[in-house]
Scaffold this motif. Structure first.
Motif, short mmCIF file in Angstrom:
data_model
loop_
_atom_site.label_atom_id
_atom_site.label_comp_id
_atom_site.label_asym_id
_atom_site.label_seq_id
_atom_site.Cartn_x
_atom_site.Cartn_y
_atom_site.Cartn_z
N HIS A 1 0.71 -1.17 0.13
CA HIS A 1 0.15 0.23 -0.06
C HIS A 1 0.88 1.09 -0.11
O HIS A 1 0.28 2.28 -0.67
CB HIS A 1 -0.87 -0.17 1.31
N ALA A 2 1.97 1.33 0.90
CA ALA A 2 2.64 2.59 0.93
C ALA A 2 3.23 2.81 -0.33
O ALA A 2 3.38 4.01 -0.86
CB ALA A 2 3.81 2.22 1.92
N TYR A 3 3.71 1.72 -1.12
CA TYR A 3 4.34 1.95 -2.42
C TYR A 3 3.38 2.46 -3.45
O TYR A 3 3.50 3.24 -4.18
CB TYR A 3 5.30 0.63 -2.89
N ILE A 4 2.19 1.72 -3.49
CA ILE A 4 1.08 1.99 -4.32
C ILE A 4 0.82 3.64 -4.26
O ILE A 4 0.71 4.39 -5.10
CB ILE A 4 -0.09 1.43 -4.08
N GLN A 5 0.41 4.01 -2.79
CA GLN A 5 0.06 5.36 -2.49
C GLN A 5 1.27 6.42 -2.93
O GLN A 5 0.87 7.45 -3.37
CB GLN A 5 -0.11 5.49 -1.03
N SER A 6 2.54 6.07 -2.91
CA SER A 6 3.60 6.96 -2.99
C SER A 6 3.83 7.04 -4.75
O SER A 6 4.13 8.31 -5.14
CB SER A 6 5.14 6.28 -2.76
N TRP A 7 3.47 6.16 -5.45
CA TRP A 7 3.52 6.33 -6.91
C TRP A 7 2.43 6.95 -7.24
O TRP A 7 2.66 7.77 -8.33
CB TRP A 7 3.52 4.94 -7.38
N ARG A 8 1.42 7.07 -6.69
CA ARG A 8 -0.12 7.83 -7.05
C ARG A 8 0.52 9.30 -6.80
O ARG A 8 -0.16 10.13 -7.58
CB ARG A 8 -1.11 7.40 -6.23
N THR A 9 0.96 9.54 -5.80
CA THR A 9 1.24 11.11 -5.16
C THR A 9 2.18 11.39 -6.44
O THR A 9 2.18 12.44 -6.76
CB THR A 9 2.01 11.01 -3.78
N LEU A 10 3.24 10.82 -6.93
CA LEU A 10 4.40 10.93 -7.66
C LEU A 10 3.65 11.27 -9.07
O LEU A 10 3.85 12.37 -9.56
CB LEU A 10 5.27 10.27 -7.97
N ALA A 11 2.62 10.52 -9.41
CA ALA A 11 2.07 10.58 -10.68
C ALA A 11 1.23 11.79 -10.74
O ALA A 11 1.12 12.38 -11.74
CB ALA A 11 1.26 9.46 -10.96
N GLU A 12 0.51 12.31 -9.94
CA GLU A 12 -0.31 13.32 -9.70
C GLU A 12 0.61 14.39 -9.90
O GLU A 12 0.14 15.46 -10.67
CB GLU A 12 -0.91 13.41 -8.45
N ALA A 13 1.66 14.67 -9.10
CA ALA A 13 2.69 15.78 -9.40
C ALA A 13 3.11 15.78 -10.67
O ALA A 13 3.13 16.87 -11.38
CB ALA A 13 3.67 15.39 -8.44
N LEU A 14 3.57 14.69 -11.21
CA LEU A 14 4.09 14.74 -12.85
C LEU A 14 2.63 15.32 -13.66
O LEU A 14 3.03 16.16 -14.77
CB LEU A 14 4.38 13.22 -13.34
N GLY A 15 1.75 14.74 -13.44
CA GLY A 15 0.19 15.15 -14.11
C GLY A 15 0.26 16.82 -13.98
O GLY A 15 -0.16 17.38 -15.15
N VAL A 16 0.37 17.31 -12.91
CA VAL A 16 0.39 18.49 -12.86
C VAL A 16 1.18 19.28 -13.54
O VAL A 16 0.87 20.55 -14.27
CB VAL A 16 0.29 19.10 -11.19
N GLY A 17 2.40 19.15 -13.49
CA GLY A 17 3.72 19.85 -14.23
C GLY A 17 3.32 19.85 -15.74
O GLY A 17 3.50 20.55 -16.57
N ILE A 18 2.80 18.53 -16.22
CA ILE A 18 2.69 18.25 -17.41
C ILE A 18 1.72 19.08 -18.28
O ILE A 18 1.60 19.73 -19.08
CB ILE A 18 2.40 16.76 -17.98
N SER A 19 0.49 19.25 -17.23
CA SER A 19 -0.67 19.95 -17.36
C SER A 19 -0.23 21.67 -17.79
O SER A 19 -0.71 22.08 -18.58
CB SER A 19 -1.98 19.94 -16.46
N ASN A 20 0.65 21.99 -16.78
CA ASN A 20 1.17 23.35 -16.91
C ASN A 20 1.87 23.44 -18.24
O ASN A 20 1.75 24.63 -19.14
CB ASN A 20 2.02 23.70 -15.86
#
Ligand code: ZN
Length: 394
Positions: A302-321
């Motif tokens: 779970h900790a790893y799944i959640q960490s990847w999800r948080t990272l992917a969200e940040a990547l998505g924010v920067g790519i959207s910009n």
């Protein structure tokens, strides 16, 4: 007073033009080159004969006639020579040896220094020289040998002068790397930013003329292709997207600023998220860090799944910009983080659909293979070599 252009210089210029066309086309003919360049057929024939004698170009048979004789088809000799491409990252070096079509004939990944053993220009130069020698040792026989070495570097570099301005995660500034390596190895060396090399490779391999390449590893950078050209900006440092601010009061970055995008979307960010999730002390600089994080997430941790999800969200924010600014045809993701594509891509795409406006919501995001940046660096060396070819004016 009118001064005529020296005939030798003119011939060299024309020969380079002909060679460029041959390199860019899968196949062409003397007639096509003549109509494309405006050079008369006798000049084209003489230049092509010279390039055939130098084994850069091959005749491969007869084409289709549009009235008159069938033209002899010409092709750039893919195995005329080879180039070495190196992707220098903080924890590893990817090296490839390619032919002039950037087809990989040798590849190697070497782990390098850790956080407590800082790399210096001297140690890096020696390591790079070892990688070049290893690739040279397995290089097939060819008419032109090693055409050049391209080195992709994670930071601010000057492609024109071959000098490093600043490599943030290595703490190296003002280093004349290309001239030093070139003298040491006795072969032309070209350098560029790693994300630029990735973008260049993405462009060469897809032909898509407006694209964004995001290189995410220990750091994050962007390479931008606009209208079929690498966008370098005024000082050659365009695309430092990893150091744009996404949190004004955020985490301190290696560049000295706070809240940089790469502090939320890199391997370092992943390690921090894991610690916050209670996964214990995590070292982003440890060998196979990303591989182990992928395996743990796939095993359902779970900790790893959640960490990847948080990272992917940040990547998505920067790519959207970046999508809002550039509206490209395609976004490509590379670097070690991209190796987790199956885990992070759905979340990145969800964030883009949520945050980007209008048609930017539908810009496709895809992942490119791990050797993309190194292949792009080899492509850079080949492009440089073709531009600087020795010519024998007749
Ligand atoms: Zn920064």
């Amino acid at each position: 007073m009118y001064k005529s252009v020296d005939a030798t210089v003119m011939r060299q210029f024309n020969k380079r033009t002909v060679l460029h066309i041959l390199y860019q086309r899968q196949e062409t003919s003397r007639v096509s080159i003549s109509s494309e360049t405006g050079l008369n057929r006798a000049t084209v024939s003489s230049l092509v004969d010279e390039l055939i004698a130098e084994q850069f170009v091959q005749e491969i048979g007869l084409g289709t006639s549009h009235g008159g004789r069938k033209p002899i088809l010409l092709r750039f000799n893919a195995n005329a020579g080879y180039a070495i491409g190196i992707d220098l990252q903080i924890t590893h070096i990817d090296t490839v040896l390619t032919n002039t079509r950037r087809e990989v004939v040798y590849q190697n990944r070497r782990q390098i220094g850790t956080a407590d053993q800082p790399l210096t220009p001297q140690t890096l130069r020696d390591v790079l020289a070892e990688e070049v020698h290893a690739a040279e040792a397995v290089c097939p026989q060819s008419p032109r040998g090693i055409l050049g070495v391209g080195v992709a570097l994670p930071g601010l570099v000057n492609y024109e002068t071959g000098r490093v301005t600043y490599l943030p995660n290595l703490g190296i500034t003002d280093w004349s790397i290309a001239p030093e390596l070139s003298e040491m190895l006795q072969v032309p060396v070209a350098i560029d930013n790693d994300a630029n090399c990735g973008a260049w490779e993405a462009f060469l391999s897809t032909g898509i003329s407006n694209l964004l390449f995001i290189n995410a590893g220990i750091g994050v950078g962007a390479g931008i292709i606009l209208n079929g050209k690498l966008h370098r900006g005024r000082d050659g440092i365009a695309g430092e997207a990893g150091h744009t601010t996404i949190s004004t009061m955020g985490v301190v970055c290696s560049c000295g600023n706070y809240g940089c995008w790469e502090q939320y979307s890199s391997e370092q960010a992943l390690a921090r998220y894991l610690q916050e999730q209670g996964a214990g002390p995590v070292d982003a600089f440890a060998p196979r860090f990303v591989d182990r994080c992928i395996e743990a997430a796939q095993a359902g941790n779970h900790a790893y799944i959640q960490s990847w999800r948080t990272l992917a969200e940040a990547l998505g924010v920067g790519i959207s910009n970046l999508l809002q600014i550039l509206n490209p045809d395609y976004v490509y993701l590379g670097g070690t983080i991209a190796e987790a594509a199956t885990i992070i891509l759905p979340e990145i795409q969800r964030v883009i659909r949520h945050r980007a406006m209008s048609a930017n919501k539908t810009v496709p995001v895809a992942v490119l293979p791990p050797q993309t940046v190194a292949r792009g660096a080899a492509g850079l060396a080949i492009a440089r070599a073709i531009d600087m070819l020795p010519t024998h004016a007749g």
